[in-house]
Design a protein around this motif. Structure first.
Motif, PDB file in Angstrom:
ATOM      1  N   ASP A 136     -10.211  -3.173  -2.954  1.00  0.00           N
ATOM      2  CA  ASP A 136      -9.834  -2.895  -1.739  1.00  0.00           C
ATOM      3  C   ASP A 136     -11.015  -3.058  -0.674  1.00  0.00           C
ATOM      4  O   ASP A 136     -11.178  -4.037  -0.210  1.00  0.00           O
ATOM      5  CB  ASP A 136      -9.648  -1.279  -1.692  1.00  0.00           C
ATOM      6  CG  ASP A 136      -9.076  -0.745  -0.126  1.00  0.00           C
ATOM      7  OD1 ASP A 136      -8.841  -1.394   0.427  1.00  0.00           O
ATOM      8  OD2 ASP A 136      -9.218   0.467  -0.039  1.00  0.00           O
ATOM      9  N   LYS A 142     -13.779  -4.769   6.353  1.00  0.00           N
ATOM     10  CA  LYS A 142     -13.924  -3.429   7.237  1.00  0.00           C
ATOM     11  C   LYS A 142     -15.248  -2.965   6.881  1.00  0.00           C
ATOM     12  O   LYS A 142     -15.531  -2.847   5.613  1.00  0.00           O
ATOM     13  CB  LYS A 142     -12.906  -2.612   6.867  1.00  0.00           C
ATOM     14  CG  LYS A 142     -11.532  -2.730   7.670  1.00  0.00           C
ATOM     15  CD  LYS A 142     -10.658  -1.713   7.562  1.00  0.00           C
ATOM     16  CE  LYS A 142      -9.309  -1.844   8.264  1.00  0.00           C
ATOM     17  NZ  LYS A 142      -8.150  -0.829   8.206  1.00  0.00           N
ATOM     18  N   LYS A 220      -4.135  -8.201  -1.171  1.00  0.00           N
ATOM     19  CA  LYS A 220      -4.641  -7.824   0.217  1.00  0.00           C
ATOM     20  C   LYS A 220      -4.996  -8.850   0.848  1.00  0.00           C
ATOM     21  O   LYS A 220      -5.014  -8.976   2.299  1.00  0.00           O
ATOM     22  CB  LYS A 220      -6.092  -6.929  -0.251  1.00  0.00           C
ATOM     23  CG  LYS A 220      -6.755  -6.549   1.047  1.00  0.00           C
ATOM     24  CD  LYS A 220      -7.651  -5.338   0.791  1.00  0.00           C
ATOM     25  CE  LYS A 220      -8.268  -4.912   2.107  1.00  0.00           C
ATOM     26  NZ  LYS A 220      -9.253  -3.882   2.067  1.00  0.00           N
ATOM     27  N   ARG A 234      -1.221  -4.978   8.597  1.00  0.00           N
ATOM     28  CA  ARG A 234      -2.397  -4.571   7.822  1.00  0.00           C
ATOM     29  C   ARG A 234      -2.173  -3.060   7.223  1.00  0.00           C
ATOM     30  O   ARG A 234      -2.734  -2.523   6.319  1.00  0.00           O
ATOM     31  CB  ARG A 234      -3.793  -4.612   8.267  1.00  0.00           C
ATOM     32  CG  ARG A 234      -4.922  -4.404   7.238  1.00  0.00           C
ATOM     33  CD  ARG A 234      -6.241  -4.965   7.841  1.00  0.00           C
ATOM     34  NE  ARG A 234      -7.555  -4.693   7.088  1.00  0.00           N
ATOM     35  CZ  ARG A 234      -8.408  -5.151   6.924  1.00  0.00           C
ATOM     36  NH1 ARG A 234      -8.670  -6.254   7.734  1.00  0.00           N
ATOM     37  NH2 ARG A 234      -9.446  -4.979   6.034  1.00  0.00           N
ATOM     38  N   LEU A 237      -1.140  -1.298   3.841  1.00  0.00           N
ATOM     39  CA  LEU A 237      -2.212  -1.104   2.815  1.00  0.00           C
ATOM     40  C   LEU A 237      -2.357   0.358   2.903  1.00  0.00           C
ATOM     41  O   LEU A 237      -2.912   0.775   2.006  1.00  0.00           O
ATOM     42  CB  LEU A 237      -3.289  -1.959   3.133  1.00  0.00           C
ATOM     43  CG  LEU A 237      -3.599  -3.362   3.118  1.00  0.00           C
ATOM     44  CD1 LEU A 237      -4.934  -3.991   3.656  1.00  0.00           C
ATOM     45  CD2 LEU A 237      -3.171  -3.874   1.608  1.00  0.00           C
TER      46      LEU A 237
HETATM   47  N1  GLY Z   1      -8.580  -0.435   3.112  1.00  0.00           N
HETATM   48  C1  GLY Z   1      -7.471  -0.854   4.059  1.00  0.00           C
HETATM   49  C2  GLY Z   1      -7.925  -1.800   4.940  1.00  0.00           C
HETATM   50  O1  GLY Z   1      -8.787  -2.486   4.391  1.00  0.00           O
HETATM   51  O2  GLY Z   1      -7.199  -2.184   5.795  1.00  0.00           O
END
Ligand code: GLY
Length: 352
Positions: A136, A142, A220, A234, A237
């Motif tokens: 993740d 992020k 992802k 997104r 997720l």
């Molecule tokens: N952990 C969720 C994202 O990266 O959007």
């Protein structure tokens, strides 16, 4: 070795294989010429991992510095950020240099954010040492630290230059840390990869770690490439996360993120089944695969505690909140619902 290409604005690869830590120097040298490197880690990460990364980087011609901060969510803050920035300046790191984040999500988020703002942004590499970070937080760019007012309230989208994921480190994790990340693996299976879900259901996590991590990262990557800055898709997720965060909060963080997400997925699945949106056969398979990962499936909290927590969700936008609703194994959709309807969803989720 599995190479997953992440097609974000600034694209990069995620390399996944057992034993990559000792090759990280040569792998990083493929994407960045030898320079000064600051390895950022915390004191929860075994010392030998940073030593091995350092040895590999030095052998590949990098000049290496190491900085270690105190582990724990309370140290993912502006004080640590400021310490890292001053440390980079004291070396000094220049625009042509590199930060290597070696650790779990807290290290990756904090070091990544420091890299994003030092000299208005220098490159960084993620070397995740927990399953949660591998599947993740190390992928998708992020980065953030916490404020007094809440988690991850200041940060940046800053994609890494490379992610080096050594599955041997993950395979040696203690059961509780592995379970924390396993909840995310089950999540990826439920939301979009039925074969991955079956692997998790069969309890194949330790034996097929490389394949499972690669499938999670690939999913992802696909989602993030479509919506890098988190304005729409997104949010998929976040399956299990709105109620999962509320559960973590209600437990005063006595339950882990993975445990909260596991129960959150069960609740949203139960609610979706009661509303005729989800195939009823999903629930027993979900609970069995969570149990196979030593994750809880029963919610110890009531409707009001969950509602209070869920209403504080960052994803809430004015009068609506976006729920991620499973429809079948491998299929989930976003549903925007008025906040006044959230208590009904929670009620349905809590009814077995
Ligand atoms: N952990 C969720 C994202 O990266 O959007």
């Amino acid at each position: 070795m599995q190479t997953i290409h992440i097609a974000t604005g600034k694209p990069y690869d995620v390399l996944i294989k057992s034993g990559l830590l000792d090759q990280c120097g040569q792998l990083i040298a493929r994407v960045h010429s030898p320079c000064t490197v600051a390895i950022v880690t915390d004191n929860g990460v075994p010392v030998h991992l940073a030593d091995r990364a350092e040895a590999s980087l030095k052998a590949a011609g990098f000049q290496v510095h190491k900085v270690v901060f105190e582990q724990g969510e309370t140290h993912k803050n502006l004080t640590t950020l400021s310490m890292l920035l001053e440390y980079f300046a004291s070396i000094p790191l220049t625009r042509g240099d590199l930060v290597v984040a070696l650790g779990g999500g807290i290290v990756g988020d904090t070091a990544g954010f420091a890299a994003s703002c030092y000299l208005r942004g220098i490159p960084f590499v993620q070397i995740p040492t927990t399953l949660l970070a591998a599947v993740d937080s190390s992928v998708g760019g992020k980065t953030a630290v916490n404020l007094q007012a809440g988690k991850n309230l200041t940060g940046a989208f800053w994609q890494p230059l490379l992610v080096v994921c050594d599955t041997d480190i993950l395979a040696r994790l203690p059961e509780d840390l592995l379970a924390d990340g396993a909840a995310e693996c089950v999540k990826y299976g439920l939301l979009g990869d039925a074969e991955l879900f079956e692997l998790m259901e069969r309890g194949a996590l330790r034996s097929q770690m490389e394949d499972i991590v690669a499938r999670c990262v690939a999913m992802k990557g696909r989602i993030v490439a479509q919506d890098e800055h988190d304005t729409g898709g997104r949010q998929l997720l976040n399956l299990g996360h709105t109620l999962g965060h509320a559960i973590e909060r209600a437990s005063r963080f006595g339950l882990t993120h993975g445990q909260g997400v596991a129960i959150g997925m069960v609740l949203i699945t139960q609610a979706a089944i009661r509303r005729g949106l989800c195939d009823a056969a999903v629930l027993p398979r979900l609970t069995e695969s969570l149990k196979a990962c030593n994750l809880p499936t029963q919610c110890p909290y009531g409707q009001q505690e969950l509602l209070d927590g869920a209403l504080r969700d960052k994803k809430r936008q004015g009068g609506t909140i976006t729920l991620v609703v499973p429809y079948a194994i491998g299929e989930a959709k976003l549903l925007s619902v008025p906040v006044e309807e959230l208590s009904g969803w929670i009620d349905d989720g809590l009814k077995a």
